[in-house]
Design a protein around this motif. Structure first.
Motif, PDB file in Angstrom:
ATOM      1  N   THR A 321      48.147  45.017   6.117  1.00 39.89           N
ATOM      2  CA  THR A 321      48.277  43.540   6.336  1.00 39.89           C
ATOM      3  C   THR A 321      48.669  43.077   7.443  1.00 39.89           C
ATOM      4  N   CYS A 322      47.963  41.814   7.975  1.00 43.44           N
ATOM      5  CA  CYS A 322      48.357  41.441   9.328  1.00 43.44           C
ATOM      6  C   CYS A 322      49.940  40.588   9.111  1.00 43.44           C
ATOM      7  N   PRO A 323      50.864  40.756   9.733  1.00 38.88           N
ATOM      8  CA  PRO A 323      52.152  39.968   9.379  1.00 38.88           C
ATOM      9  C   PRO A 323      51.963  38.338   9.926  1.00 38.88           C
ATOM     10  N   LYS A 338      44.951  46.193  14.670  1.00 36.51           N
ATOM     11  CA  LYS A 338      44.144  45.291  15.323  1.00 36.51           C
ATOM     12  C   LYS A 338      43.865  44.056  14.441  1.00 36.51           C
ATOM     13  N   CYS A 339      44.109  42.951  14.565  1.00 32.70           N
ATOM     14  CA  CYS A 339      43.641  41.937  13.516  1.00 32.70           C
ATOM     15  C   CYS A 339      42.744  40.817  14.269  1.00 32.70           C
ATOM     16  N   LYS A 340      41.788  40.248  13.462  1.00 33.43           N
ATOM     17  CA  LYS A 340      40.853  39.404  14.228  1.00 33.43           C
ATOM     18  C   LYS A 340      41.770  38.072  14.952  1.00 33.43           C
ATOM     19  N   CYS A 341      42.976  37.752  14.349  1.00 31.14           N
ATOM     20  CA  CYS A 341      43.638  36.670  14.840  1.00 31.14           C
ATOM     21  C   CYS A 341      44.393  37.183  16.243  1.00 31.14           C
ATOM     22  N   GLY A 342      44.193  38.199  16.690  1.00 30.59           N
ATOM     23  CA  GLY A 342      44.680  38.544  17.831  1.00 30.59           C
ATOM     24  C   GLY A 342      45.941  39.460  17.953  1.00 30.59           C
TER      25      GLY A 342
HETATM   26 ZN   LIG Z   1      46.052  38.436  11.605  1.00 32.60          ZN
END
Ligand SMILES: [Zn+2]
Length: 404
Positions: A321-323, A338-342
């Motif tokens: 999960t991306c926090p 790594k997340c798409k949101c940066g």
């Molecule tokens: Zn994210």
């Protein structure tokens, strides 16, 4: 009620009368096991009712409290046996092989200043056991909030149980969230609006385990024609490696607890129940999971003893999960999340942030909050590293006494 067993070595050899008592005690335990198996009972009271009279005649001079305590020990062995028997009918009839005795707290006296135990052998005859008292032992002897529990006497050492009521956990002022991995605890420490990465590296445990595993394989192959020797050798090797791992786990736990105590931190851990790495074979799986479970056990137990709050949370999706944007990734990635949101961060530390957020959303005490944006990417605090164990490991010459 919390109980902690503290090991003491004896100043001199066990007096011969005490040795005889140990032998008598073992005999009484093994007899009560036999009686218990025949009568299908496991409780101390039931054993006492059935066997006390006969035993009194067989051991006419034994202090009666010790006899009752033999029933208690036998009851414990019988309960274990019953549990095992339910799973596997072919398991062996149990007996106590080790020379030992246990005395309840009314059945011995310990002078907490001088460290001398007064142990009754029979009516009107007592022996004195002089304990070797170090600074570590003083902590327990001098702390009058601790009461004395049972005493276990072994041929070369004694174990004194200290008891206390569980203290009320403090209200946390900060939080220490830890993701438990095969080779390290990785986490995040949050205090005010500062968040730093934290690590306790114990990769040496995995190395010791691998060594043990390989050696076991070799022994089994070499001694394939002699199962008994092979089994004995494996067991001996196992006990030694087990000690080395156990010692390190305690060191790791101590470093975590010291940190949490000093900074009034709540400790957040993942709930390992039901967590099983997939795709690995049965044996490897068990081998790999036990140090982690054991480490949690030690941390939780010691935290309870010291009144440090521990929060356990469900680790599902914590590594994916991306926090920031709460997006869940399809699969695990490499060492970096790594997340798409940066957002990008070490995978394990990222998991610990998710554990912390779950704990906070579940209402972790103290109104703590956490902003992932405050995370300081360039700081890493090291709680523990293998060199710390290597420096202090008892080697038999330094006189350091083990802890149970
Ligand atoms: Zn994210």
């Amino acid at each position: 009620m919390l109980v902690k067993g503290v090991v003491f070595h004896l100043d001199s050899d066990l007096p011969s009368e005490a040795r005889c008592l140990l032998e008598d005690f073992r005999l009484a335990v093994n007899n009560s096991i036999r009686v218990g198996l025949q009568a299908r009972v496991t409780s101390r009271n039931a054993l006492c009712k059935i066997a006390y009279k006969e035993f009194r005649q067989e051991h006419p001079r034994m202090y009666s409290q010790h006899l009752v305590s033999a029933f208690e020990v036998a009851g414990g062995v019988l309960k274990n046996h019953r549990r095992r028997f339910r799973k596997d009918v072919s398991c062996r009839t149990p007996f106590v092989k080790r020379l030992m005795m246990k005395a309840e707290n009314q059945a011995y006296k310990l002078d907490r200043v001088s460290g001398v135990i007064d142990l009754p052998i029979r009516a009107g005859f007592h022996v004195e056991l002089r304990l070797v008292v170090s600074e570590y032992h003083r902590k327990y002897l001098d702390d009058m909030s601790l009461s004395l529990g049972s005493l276990t006497v072994l041929p070369n050492r004694v174990i004194v149980a200290f008891r206390k009521d569980a203290p009320k956990p403090f209200v946390p002022e900060s939080a220490l969230s830890l993701d438990t991995n095969e080779r390290s605890l990785d986490g995040v420490f949050v205090e005010g609006d500062v968040a730093k990465a934290i690590k306790a590296d114990f990769h040496d445990i995995a190395i010791i385990q691998q060594l043990l595993h390989d050696r076991r394989r070799r022994l089994q192959k070499k001694k394939a024609h002699d199962r008994r020797t092979s089994r004995n050798l494996c067991r001996r090797e196992g006990a030694r490696e087990h000690h080395r791992i156990d010692y390190r786990l305690h060191q790791v736990a101590n470093s975590v607890l010291k940190f949490a105590e000093e900074r009034k931190s709540a400790i957040v851990l993942e709930d390992l129940k039901g967590v099983m790495p997939k795709r690995s074979r049965e044996l490897n799986r068990r081998l790999n999971m036990w140090p982690r479970r054991k480490l949690h056990q030690i941390i939780e137990y010691k935290a309870q003893w010291k009144g440090i709050p521990v929060v356990k949370v469900d680790p599902r999706y914590s590594s994916r999960t991306c926090p920031i944007c709460r997006r869940i990734q399809d699969s695990r990635m490499g060492a970096e999340f790594k997340c798409k949101c940066g957002w990008r961060l070490d995978r394990h530390i990222n998991a610990s942030i998710n554990l912390l957020q779950t704990a906070i959303s579940k209402g972790m005490a103290g109104g703590l909050w956490f902003n992932p944006g405050a995370f300081q990417h360039d700081v890493m605090m090291i709680l523990y590293e293998p060199a710390m164990a290597a420096r202090s490991e008892p080697n038999g010459t330094s006189g350091v006494v083990g802890v149970t």
